[in-house]
Enzyme design. Structure first.
Site, PDB file in Angstrom:
ATOM      1  N   ASP A  35       0.876  -1.170   0.000  1.00 19.75           N
ATOM      2  CA  ASP A  35       0.000   0.000   0.000  1.00 19.75           C
ATOM      3  C   ASP A  35       0.914   1.220   0.000  1.00 19.75           C
ATOM      4  OD1 ASP A  35      -2.377   1.569   0.280  1.00 19.75           O
ATOM      5  OD2 ASP A  35      -1.943   1.792   2.415  1.00 19.75           O
ATOM      6  N   SER A  36       0.297   2.386  -0.110  1.00 19.93           N
ATOM      7  CA  SER A  36       1.094   3.611  -0.001  1.00 19.93           C
ATOM      8  C   SER A  36       1.548   3.832   1.444  1.00 19.93           C
ATOM      9  CB  SER A  36       0.259   4.807  -0.459  1.00 19.93           C
ATOM     10  OG  SER A  36      -0.895   4.912   0.349  1.00 19.93           O
ATOM     11  N   CYS A  98      -4.370  -1.896  -1.557  1.00 13.38           N
ATOM     12  CA  CYS A  98      -4.560  -0.484  -1.861  1.00 13.38           C
ATOM     13  C   CYS A  98      -5.710  -0.392  -2.851  1.00 13.38           C
ATOM     14  CB  CYS A  98      -3.267   0.061  -2.462  1.00 13.38           C
ATOM     15  SG  CYS A  98      -3.440   1.679  -3.210  1.00 13.38           S
ATOM     16  N   GLU A 177      -2.385   8.922   8.273  1.00 10.95           N
ATOM     17  CA  GLU A 177      -0.914   8.804   8.264  1.00 10.95           C
ATOM     18  C   GLU A 177      -0.299   9.707   9.339  1.00 10.95           C
ATOM     19  OE1 GLU A 177       1.237   6.823   6.573  1.00 10.95           O
ATOM     20  OE2 GLU A 177      -0.351   5.779   5.476  1.00 10.95           O
TER      21      GLU A 177
END
Ligand code: DGL
Length: 290
Positions: A35-36, A98, A177
């Site tokens: 994933d990011s 993702c 995040e």
């Protein structure tokens, strides 16, 4: 497992087949999950439940988070880099943890690699159709996923009558995040994103970005208990299990999976935030260059 002992000649001459599943993998398969960023951990959580005996190489492309506003070309090229990385690591399978990659890069790249690639879209669409009663389905996802129409098309191809109301929620990823999971700001932004879906009277909402299940409690509180929240990772993990089984690569022995974590950004930040979100200690994270 029940293993019958036969004369080896009988087996070699093909008179009888050994009762041992062929290519049984005693040490677990290795699954690449990417994933990011920390969104992929919501998929890893499901993998730990459903496939506890397989090994995982987790890659968080934290140097390039967020993916959601990037162009189709960028998303495809980033995904190619990551899949090439997993090819070098000799994984048995990759789960695109993702939504944006599943929506945009999967259709382009799914046949390019020798390992199976699992996308979140079809399992998510099916789970939403199984959950809805009024066939008014909400989707919250990144702008890239919403614009790709991947979920909308997948749902309509199964049930043309179903209506999908999509809402991009680009601020969620930077909030998560940054570790802002339950703050006032997060709740306020969540209310703004969810309001239009509630006005459309959806009874089911797909959490179409893997970061969003980290906000499940906040979202559920806003939309109320009568709205089902669908996490596509649940179905996707079952698809992954079936694919491993059909290749004789599902581990059914006592081996417990090993987990290795890599990021393109800061290992320390990922260890701290990831451990909180996964509710398990994540350590030994290494930085990689793709
Ligand atoms: N968690 C990812 C997704 O499911 C990526 C979000 C982002 O980086 O914008 O879409």
């Amino acid at each position: 497992m029940n293993m019958e002992i036969h004369n080896i000649d009988e087996i070699l001459t093909g008179k009888i087949l050994p009762k041992i599943p062929f290519a049984r993998n005693f040490f677990g398969s290795t699954i690449g999950i990417f994933d990011s960023g920390v969104g992929g951990l919501t998929v890893l959580k499901q993998v730990m439940k459903v496939l506890p005996q397989e090994n995982v190489i987790f890659l968080g492309d934290t140097a390039r988070v967020p993916y959601g506003g990037r162009s189709v070309e960028e998303i495809v090229s980033i995904n190619r880099e990551i899949l090439d990385y997993f090819l070098r690591q000799q994984v048995d399978m990759v789960i695109m943890a993702c939504g944006t990659s599943s929506a945009i890069a999967y259709p382009v790249l799914k046949e390019e690699y020798k390992f199976p690639i699992i996308s979140l879209i079809e399992p998510g669409a099916k789970a939403a159709l199984a959950a809805t009663k009024n066939f008014r389905i909400g989707l919250i996802a990144t702008i890239g996923t919403v614009q790709s129409q991947a979920y909308q098309k997948a749902i309509k191809s199964i049930n043309a009558e179903a209506k999908v109301f999509a809402q991009g929620a680009p601020l969620f990823v930077p909030l998560i995040e940054g570790g802002f999971i339950e703050g006032k700001e997060t709740k306020k932004i969540a209310r703004e994103y969810l309001q239009p879906l509630m006005e459309e009277k959806v009874d089911t909402i797909i959490l179409g970005c893997t970061h969003y299940p980290h906000l499940r409690d906040v979202i559920q509180e806003i939309v109320g208990e009568d709205v089902s929240l669908v996490d596509p990772a649940k179905g996707a993990t079952l698809v992954a299990k079936a694919a491993l089984l059909s290749k004789g690569k599902l581990n059914d022995g006592g081996h417990k999976g090993h987990y290795h974590y890599f990021v393109t950004g800061s290992p320390a930040h990922f260890e701290e935030l990831g451990s909180k979100l996964l509710n398990k200690n994540i350590s030994g994270v290494k930085q990689v260059r793709l």
